[in-house]
Design a protein around this motif. Structure first.
Motif, PDB file in Angstrom:
ATOM      1  N   THR A  29     -17.118  38.102 -45.748  1.00  0.00           N
ATOM      2  CA  THR A  29     -16.268  36.916 -45.912  1.00  0.00           C
ATOM      3  C   THR A  29     -14.842  37.157 -45.430  1.00  0.00           C
ATOM      4  OG1 THR A  29     -17.557  36.476 -47.883  1.00  0.00           O
ATOM      5  CG2 THR A  29     -15.537  35.207 -47.614  1.00  0.00           C
ATOM      6  N   TYR A  30     -14.243  38.249 -45.878  1.00  0.00           N
ATOM      7  CA  TYR A  30     -12.832  38.473 -45.544  1.00  0.00           C
ATOM      8  C   TYR A  30     -12.652  38.844 -44.072  1.00  0.00           C
ATOM      9  CZ  TYR A  30     -12.163  37.938 -50.459  1.00  0.00           C
ATOM     10  OH  TYR A  30     -12.146  37.400 -51.714  1.00  0.00           O
ATOM     11  N   ARG A  31     -13.657  39.508 -43.519  1.00  0.00           N
ATOM     12  CA  ARG A  31     -13.605  39.800 -42.083  1.00  0.00           C
ATOM     13  C   ARG A  31     -13.644  38.487 -41.293  1.00  0.00           C
ATOM     14  NH1 ARG A  31     -11.294  42.881 -38.598  1.00  0.00           N
ATOM     15  NH2 ARG A  31     -10.711  40.787 -38.015  1.00  0.00           N
ATOM     16  N   ARG A  32     -14.480  37.544 -41.743  1.00  0.00           N
ATOM     17  CA  ARG A  32     -14.553  36.255 -41.044  1.00  0.00           C
ATOM     18  C   ARG A  32     -13.228  35.501 -41.157  1.00  0.00           C
ATOM     19  NH1 ARG A  32     -19.886  36.394 -42.782  1.00  0.00           N
ATOM     20  NH2 ARG A  32     -19.456  35.271 -44.704  1.00  0.00           N
ATOM     21  N   ILE A  33     -12.626  35.572 -42.348  1.00  0.00           N
ATOM     22  CA  ILE A  33     -11.318  34.906 -42.514  1.00  0.00           C
ATOM     23  C   ILE A  33     -10.302  35.535 -41.565  1.00  0.00           C
ATOM     24  CG2 ILE A  33      -9.394  34.541 -44.122  1.00  0.00           C
ATOM     25  CD1 ILE A  33     -11.497  34.425 -46.382  1.00  0.00           C
ATOM     26  N   LYS A  34     -10.343  36.849 -41.473  1.00  0.00           N
ATOM     27  CA  LYS A  34      -9.386  37.534 -40.588  1.00  0.00           C
ATOM     28  C   LYS A  34      -9.622  37.165 -39.120  1.00  0.00           C
ATOM     29  CE  LYS A  34      -8.066  41.850 -41.168  1.00  0.00           C
ATOM     30  NZ  LYS A  34      -6.604  41.754 -41.247  1.00  0.00           N
ATOM     31  N   TRP A  35     -10.885  37.030 -38.728  1.00  0.00           N
ATOM     32  CA  TRP A  35     -11.162  36.598 -37.348  1.00  0.00           C
ATOM     33  C   TRP A  35     -10.573  35.214 -37.108  1.00  0.00           C
ATOM     34  CZ3 TRP A  35     -11.678  40.157 -34.266  1.00  0.00           C
ATOM     35  CH2 TRP A  35     -12.614  41.184 -34.342  1.00  0.00           C
ATOM     36  N   ALA A  36     -10.827  34.309 -38.072  1.00  0.00           N
ATOM     37  CA  ALA A  36     -10.348  32.922 -37.899  1.00  0.00           C
ATOM     38  C   ALA A  36      -8.823  32.909 -37.774  1.00  0.00           C
ATOM     39  CB  ALA A  36     -10.799  32.065 -39.083  1.00  0.00           C
ATOM     40  N   VAL A  37      -8.149  33.661 -38.655  1.00  0.00           N
ATOM     41  CA  VAL A  37      -6.677  33.693 -38.616  1.00  0.00           C
ATOM     42  C   VAL A  37      -6.196  34.307 -37.296  1.00  0.00           C
ATOM     43  CG1 VAL A  37      -4.620  34.663 -39.713  1.00  0.00           C
ATOM     44  CG2 VAL A  37      -6.458  33.768 -41.120  1.00  0.00           C
ATOM     45  N   LEU A  38      -6.896  35.355 -36.866  1.00  0.00           N
ATOM     46  CA  LEU A  38      -6.503  36.017 -35.611  1.00  0.00           C
ATOM     47  C   LEU A  38      -6.593  35.045 -34.436  1.00  0.00           C
ATOM     48  CD1 LEU A  38      -7.324  39.592 -34.543  1.00  0.00           C
ATOM     49  CD2 LEU A  38      -7.926  37.798 -32.977  1.00  0.00           C
ATOM     50  N   PHE A  39      -7.706  34.318 -34.332  1.00  0.00           N
ATOM     51  CA  PHE A  39      -7.865  33.403 -33.194  1.00  0.00           C
ATOM     52  C   PHE A  39      -6.849  32.268 -33.260  1.00  0.00           C
ATOM     53  CE2 PHE A  39     -12.238  35.229 -32.878  1.00  0.00           C
ATOM     54  CZ  PHE A  39     -12.081  35.723 -31.596  1.00  0.00           C
TER      55      PHE A  39
ATOM     56  N   THR B  73      -3.824  32.160 -34.855  1.00  0.00           N
ATOM     57  CA  THR B  73      -2.428  32.592 -34.654  1.00  0.00           C
ATOM     58  C   THR B  73      -2.176  33.033 -33.198  1.00  0.00           C
ATOM     59  OG1 THR B  73      -3.063  34.750 -35.527  1.00  0.00           O
ATOM     60  CG2 THR B  73      -1.914  33.274 -37.030  1.00  0.00           C
ATOM     61  N   LEU B  74      -3.119  33.791 -32.632  1.00  0.00           N
ATOM     62  CA  LEU B  74      -2.917  34.208 -31.243  1.00  0.00           C
ATOM     63  C   LEU B  74      -3.001  33.007 -30.306  1.00  0.00           C
ATOM     64  CD1 LEU B  74      -4.797  37.636 -30.936  1.00  0.00           C
ATOM     65  CD2 LEU B  74      -2.375  37.207 -31.204  1.00  0.00           C
ATOM     66  N   GLY B  75      -3.912  32.083 -30.622  1.00  0.00           N
ATOM     67  CA  GLY B  75      -4.031  30.857 -29.806  1.00  0.00           C
ATOM     68  C   GLY B  75      -2.730  30.076 -29.827  1.00  0.00           C
ATOM     69  N   ILE B  76      -2.154  29.930 -30.999  1.00  0.00           N
ATOM     70  CA  ILE B  76      -0.869  29.207 -31.114  1.00  0.00           C
ATOM     71  C   ILE B  76       0.190  29.921 -30.286  1.00  0.00           C
ATOM     72  CG2 ILE B  76       1.023  28.670 -32.716  1.00  0.00           C
ATOM     73  CD1 ILE B  76      -1.125  28.126 -34.852  1.00  0.00           C
ATOM     74  N   TYR B  77       0.250  31.249 -30.437  1.00  0.00           N
ATOM     75  CA  TYR B  77       1.314  32.008 -29.757  1.00  0.00           C
ATOM     76  C   TYR B  77       1.187  31.904 -28.231  1.00  0.00           C
ATOM     77  CZ  TYR B  77       4.104  35.884 -28.067  1.00  0.00           C
ATOM     78  OH  TYR B  77       5.012  36.642 -27.369  1.00  0.00           O
ATOM     79  N   TYR B  78      -0.023  32.084 -27.712  1.00  0.00           N
ATOM     80  CA  TYR B  78      -0.174  32.139 -26.254  1.00  0.00           C
ATOM     81  C   TYR B  78      -0.144  30.752 -25.600  1.00  0.00           C
ATOM     82  CZ  TYR B  78      -1.390  37.100 -26.647  1.00  0.00           C
ATOM     83  OH  TYR B  78      -1.336  38.450 -26.894  1.00  0.00           O
ATOM     84  N   LEU B  79      -0.605  29.730 -26.322  1.00  0.00           N
ATOM     85  CA  LEU B  79      -0.754  28.419 -25.670  1.00  0.00           C
ATOM     86  C   LEU B  79       0.401  27.450 -25.906  1.00  0.00           C
ATOM     87  CD1 LEU B  79      -4.566  27.845 -26.301  1.00  0.00           C
ATOM     88  CD2 LEU B  79      -3.448  28.728 -24.259  1.00  0.00           C
ATOM     89  N   THR B  80       1.164  27.671 -26.983  1.00  0.00           N
ATOM     90  CA  THR B  80       2.230  26.713 -27.305  1.00  0.00           C
ATOM     91  C   THR B  80       3.191  26.438 -26.135  1.00  0.00           C
ATOM     92  OG1 THR B  80       2.103  27.240 -29.633  1.00  0.00           O
ATOM     93  CG2 THR B  80       4.160  26.263 -28.883  1.00  0.00           C
TER      94      THR B  80
ATOM     95  N   THR C 260      -0.179  43.040 -38.232  1.00  0.00           N
ATOM     96  CA  THR C 260      -1.581  43.098 -38.650  1.00  0.00           C
ATOM     97  C   THR C 260      -2.482  42.457 -37.602  1.00  0.00           C
ATOM     98  OG1 THR C 260      -0.950  42.989 -40.964  1.00  0.00           O
ATOM     99  CG2 THR C 260      -3.187  42.321 -40.447  1.00  0.00           C
ATOM    100  N   VAL C 261      -2.077  41.289 -37.112  1.00  0.00           N
ATOM    101  CA  VAL C 261      -2.926  40.546 -36.174  1.00  0.00           C
ATOM    102  C   VAL C 261      -3.109  41.345 -34.879  1.00  0.00           C
ATOM    103  CG1 VAL C 261      -3.037  38.459 -34.754  1.00  0.00           C
ATOM    104  CG2 VAL C 261      -2.324  38.285 -37.137  1.00  0.00           C
ATOM    105  N   TRP C 262      -1.991  41.859 -34.325  1.00  0.00           N
ATOM    106  CA  TRP C 262      -2.122  42.585 -33.057  1.00  0.00           C
ATOM    107  C   TRP C 262      -2.823  43.936 -33.266  1.00  0.00           C
ATOM    108  CZ3 TRP C 262       1.298  38.542 -32.409  1.00  0.00           C
ATOM    109  CH2 TRP C 262       1.282  37.929 -31.159  1.00  0.00           C
ATOM    110  N   THR C 263      -2.567  44.585 -34.402  1.00  0.00           N
ATOM    111  CA  THR C 263      -3.254  45.857 -34.657  1.00  0.00           C
ATOM    112  C   THR C 263      -4.760  45.626 -34.768  1.00  0.00           C
ATOM    113  OG1 THR C 263      -1.325  46.755 -35.779  1.00  0.00           O
ATOM    114  CG2 THR C 263      -3.402  47.818 -36.247  1.00  0.00           C
ATOM    115  N   ASP C 264      -5.128  44.542 -35.432  1.00  0.00           N
ATOM    116  CA  ASP C 264      -6.541  44.196 -35.572  1.00  0.00           C
ATOM    117  C   ASP C 264      -7.172  44.011 -34.190  1.00  0.00           C
ATOM    118  OD1 ASP C 264      -8.648  43.770 -37.188  1.00  0.00           O
ATOM    119  OD2 ASP C 264      -8.177  41.707 -37.721  1.00  0.00           O
ATOM    120  N   LEU C 265      -6.458  43.302 -33.329  1.00  0.00           N
ATOM    121  CA  LEU C 265      -6.957  43.071 -31.971  1.00  0.00           C
ATOM    122  C   LEU C 265      -7.072  44.399 -31.209  1.00  0.00           C
ATOM    123  CD1 LEU C 265      -7.645  40.987 -29.765  1.00  0.00           C
ATOM    124  CD2 LEU C 265      -5.220  40.854 -29.220  1.00  0.00           C
TER     125      LEU C 265
END
Ligand code: SF4
Ligand code: SF4
Length: 524
Positions: free
Chosen positions: A73-83, A85-92, A162-167
């Protein structure tokens, strides 16, 4: 009182998910009763005794961490947050927002040359930097609220580190394999295959880091134009410089420093520890249920003998998946970013051996203590501090929203001449000079009528004088204009200082603005 279990390090173990060899070993191992120490009040310091800390090295070498892949469950939440947040950062930077013909159409833009910040329908001028202050206050209180409810949620899921380290760790697993494979490859030494894998890992890391730096500079100029200029080497040098700096910092922090940033560089874990209370939910090892830890086989034997046995089988899966290498069974830890991955790992183990999930869970030490005393668990999300934080968030949001809808599309400010403060004219009149700054925040050209109140028998002149003698000042779209005005008072003996007010009036829209100053005369 707090029960603390002895820790075991297990780097280099032969593990692969809940079905690893270690897991099998743990099931059949000899009973090793867990050592449970009760922490009592520490003895008073004896100055004559040897201080063991004196023998400790001042520098602790970094222990390399090989976080194991985990599902849950928590891994899935982390994937969702990662996609997200990174999507917002790169596409905004590529989002468009129509502001009319005289304004940029980039939805989020920091326009340094014109000193503007555009955020969708908002345009912030340098004079309105208090909005930024308000946003920072909101962010801080929201962080406090998150902390009061569930500890370091920010650290575990949302922090850029956390997000970039995870990636980067995911890329590392793609290239070098999961924990066991990675460790074995390193133990085998250098081979052509390992070099190739390492090279591909660092290449991909650098690509991500480069994209990160590249996306950052796109917030400071029209993104599609800047992308073209960067590709054709026509972009300004400063753009390349910032891309280089951010590529390097991302590559270093997310690729090489990882948990070191959280442990040694970030102040939030220290601040957070001072802001938490006993009701804040944290990733917690439920030692009331897990101890004494023993393998499945031995736990059964112990129970048969009427001895206690906990649910923890000491398989170390929770440690192996931890991105910071923490053993959560040792209690609250500064290194724990509360990512919840150890919950997923332990749940998988519990499912495998047919025991209830959530041996590690979001819980509180207070609840563990309660359960040990036979009392029910208490979860209190609504309490004084959470209500206070929520109320503060509501108040600050309301103030900012009100200021936003009441902000004026024009403003005026006045600077009195300093030298000379006044001039006595040959006919006896007194004259003061002022610099008037008029701001037009609309994307259209406007005409403002300028007038003065506070002095009877005075006249106001714009410098240089207009032929028609009217005090009309024209200001271009989204621009600031400065005009110099002279105010002459023909009174026989004006007081040394008189308050005056300059008025701005847009006859087209009926909007007004005003600014106050003083008229100086001899005797002041
Ligand atoms: S807490 Fe769970 S995952 Fe960790 S060692 Fe015990 S049984 Fe294994
Ligand atoms: S101990 Fe658990 S929650 Fe804490 S950082 Fe490690 S995996 Fe995440």
């Amino acid at each position: 009182m707090q029960a603390v279990q002895t820790r075991r390090t297990h780097e280099g173990a032969d593990c692969e998910g809940a079905s690893c060899k270690l897991f099998e070993l743990a099931k059949s191992a000899e009973v090793k009763p867990a050592e449970v120490r009760i922490i009592a009040d520490p003895p008073p310091l004896d100055p004559s005794s040897d201080d063991p800390a004196e023998d400790m090295p001042l520098y602790q070498a970094r222990r390399k961490i090989y976080p194991q892949r985990v599902h849950g469950t928590y891994r899935r939440i982390k994937w969702a947050v990662l996609f997200v947040t990174l999507g917002i950062y790169y596409l905004t930077p590529f989002l468009r927002w129509d502001r009319g013909p005289n304004a940029p159409d980039q939805a989020v833009l920091i326009d340094l040359p014109h000193r503007r910040f555009y955020f969708f329908f908002l345009e912030i001028w340098p004079q309105e930097v208090y909005y930024l202050t308000g946003l920072l206050i909101l962010a801080a209180i929201t962080l406090f609220l998150m902390n009061a409810i569930a500890g370091r949620i920010w650290c575990g899921y949302l922090c850029p580190q956390t997000v970039w380290t995870d990636l980067f760790q995911t890329i590392e697993r793609w290239c070098e394999g999961d924990r066991r494979e990675h460790i074995l490859r390193e133990q085998r030494g250098w081979t052509a295959e390992r070099v190739a894998r390492l090279a591909s890992k660092h290449f991909l890391w650098l690509m991500v880091a480069w994209w990160t730096g590249g996306a950052w500079v796109l917030y400071f100029a029209d993104a599609p134009t800047l992308v073209g200029d960067l590709a054709t080497l026509r972009a300004p040098f400063v753009a390349y410089l910032w891309i280089g700096i951010l590529t390097l910092t991302t590559y270093t922090f997310a690729g090489h420093m990882r948990e070191q940033v959280c442990l040694y560089m970030c102040p939030w874990p220290r601040i957070q520890a001072a802001l938490t209370d006993e009701h804040a939910l944290n990733v917690t090892y439920r030692y009331d249920r897990g101890e004494p830890r023993a393998s499945v086989k031995k736990a059964a034997a112990l129970l048969k003998q009427g001895l206690p046995a906990g649910d923890c089988i000491d398989c170390l899966q929770c440690v192996h998946v931890c991105p910071t290498g923490v053993d959560i069974r040792g209690g609250a830890n500064l290194g724990c970013i509360q990512c919840g991955l150890c919950i997923d790992a332990c749940d998988a183990v519990m499912a495998k051996i047919g025991r209830p999930a959530r041996l590690i869970a979001y819980d509180t030490d207070l609840n563990i203590h309660n359960r040990e005393l036979g009392k029910p668990s208490v979860y209190r999300i609504v309490r004084t501090r959470t209500v206070l934080y929520a109320a503060l968030i509501a108040v600050v949001s309301l103030v900012m929203f009100t200021a936003l809808i009441m902000r004026e599309a024009q403003s005026i400010s006045v600077i009195h001449d300093r030298n000379p403060v006044y001039v006595r004219l040959s006919d006896g009149a007194v004259r003061n000079g002022y610099l008037i700054r008029i701001i037009n925040k609309r994307n259209e050209r406007r005409q403002f009528q300028l007038s003065l109140s506070g002095l009877s028998g005075s006249i106001i002149d714009v410098v240089p004088p207009r032929e028609d003698g009217r005090l009309i000042v024209e200001v271009g779209p989204d621009q600031t204009r400065e005009v110099r005005v002279l105010v002459t008072d023909y009174a026989l003996a004006p007081p040394p200082t008189s308050p005056v007010t300059f008025h701005l009036y847009d006859s087209q829209t009926g909007e007004r603005a005003a600014a106050s100053d003083h008229f100086r005369a001899p005797g002041g």
